[in-house]
Design a protein around this motif. Sequence first.
Motif, PDB file in Angstrom:
ATOM      1  N   CYS A 104      25.095 108.364  17.029  1.00 23.68           N
ATOM      2  CA  CYS A 104      25.250 108.207  18.668  1.00 23.68           C
ATOM      3  C   CYS A 104      24.568 109.542  19.162  1.00 23.68           C
ATOM      4  O   CYS A 104      23.949 110.309  18.247  1.00 23.68           O
ATOM      5  CB  CYS A 104      26.783 108.225  19.114  1.00 23.68           C
ATOM      6  N   THR A 143      22.822 102.628  19.721  1.00 26.27           N
ATOM      7  CA  THR A 143      23.804 103.556  19.554  1.00 26.27           C
ATOM      8  C   THR A 143      23.466 104.980  20.116  1.00 26.27           C
ATOM      9  O   THR A 143      24.156 105.740  20.630  1.00 26.27           O
ATOM     10  CB  THR A 143      24.582 103.536  18.370  1.00 26.27           C
ATOM     11  N   SER A 192      29.451 109.225  21.542  1.00 23.05           N
ATOM     12  CA  SER A 192      30.248 108.686  20.646  1.00 23.05           C
ATOM     13  C   SER A 192      31.636 108.157  21.185  1.00 23.05           C
ATOM     14  O   SER A 192      32.191 107.073  21.040  1.00 23.05           O
ATOM     15  CB  SER A 192      30.649 109.617  19.433  1.00 23.05           C
TER      16      SER A 192
END
Length: 409
Positions: free
Chosen positions: A253, A307, A312
Amino acid sequence: MKRLPLTGIQVLDLSRILAAPLAAQSLGDLGAEVIKVERPGRGDEARRWGPPFLKDREGGDTRESPMYLSANRNKRSVTIDFARPEGQDLVRRLVEKSDVLIENYKVGDLERYGLDYESLRCVNPRLIYCSVTGFGQSGPSSKQPGYDTVFQAMSGLMAVTGLPDGEPGGGPMKTGPSLADFMAGQFATAGVLAALYERDTHSGEGAHIDIALLDSTIAAQSHYVATYLATHNVPPRRGTEGNGGLPSQAFACRDRSIIVICGSESQYRDFCEVLGHPELASDPRFVTNSDRLRHRRELAATFGAITKQWPSADLLAALKSAGIPSGPVNTYPEVFADPQVRHRGLTITAEHAQAGPTNFYGSPIRFAGVADRAPMAPPVLGQHTQEVLREVLGLDHAATAALHANGVV
């Protein structure tokens, strides 16, 4: 159940380093009284496997390494020189009162002192004698020495662990912790419990348990070795990728990496929805898990690019809401700050003889309605010698003083 299940069982721990001491520690966690026998003046070699070392109350180094501390809670330490006849006699007297003996000497070493299984079964026919060695009690390699990394290599574990060939850092990789030792210790614990059950419910007789680190590390690979034996296909190294449904791996992330496991088709579709790319659920390359397996590199690259755009915490919250198995790739400080880990009580505090209140990891085994035993810190060398000789063997002060003066204890 109102008490820990091994309350009243006495274990004599003649082992050192890690695998076998872990087994004795597990029995202590389950309520057994564990007496650790060590060489006077030196003790378990693992005590010296530092730095780092545990700090005493003044901030100086003790003789206690984290390796030793990890495998010796809930034990009492007694120093006995069983290379001497008087020491052998003391050990045999302790055997008379013990249910279990755990040792990890080289095959044949204890026979020199009359402390092998065949000798001690004459002293106590009910004794459960557990030998933990690298290669086992028989076979062409039985007398060879070895440590954890040797068995991670020889068992094939290193060959299937790490990044694939051709990737930066690719090649066989040892696991960080000593998993061969840990697995052997757990198999030893299971063997002791089974032998105690058989003794106390059927035969009334003891047993000799033969645990090998090589055997244990092979068995611990479960579905990997099953894949090879059933199909002759060798599972490749896959880094952080899982072994079932895909995608199942670490994804980067913006700020850190997280793990995502899509173990079913519905979880895969939900993952696509969470990421805001529902069209990927019907991408011909990724429609079924078999498709995703065939295109695993494209799958990883496609989803990894998405991602990286997420913080995150936001992505983990969305995945949790959608019921998709996931979690952060934690460092140890983050592990022990995690609310779930704190709730489960995996950090325990006990009073160490030199360091004072000290934190240790606790047993993961819980029994509903039964309180854990008050934790005992790993003992310093010989901390309980006088206590055990007096309470267990009934020796008076003059007798123990004479043994000490003669260097037996």
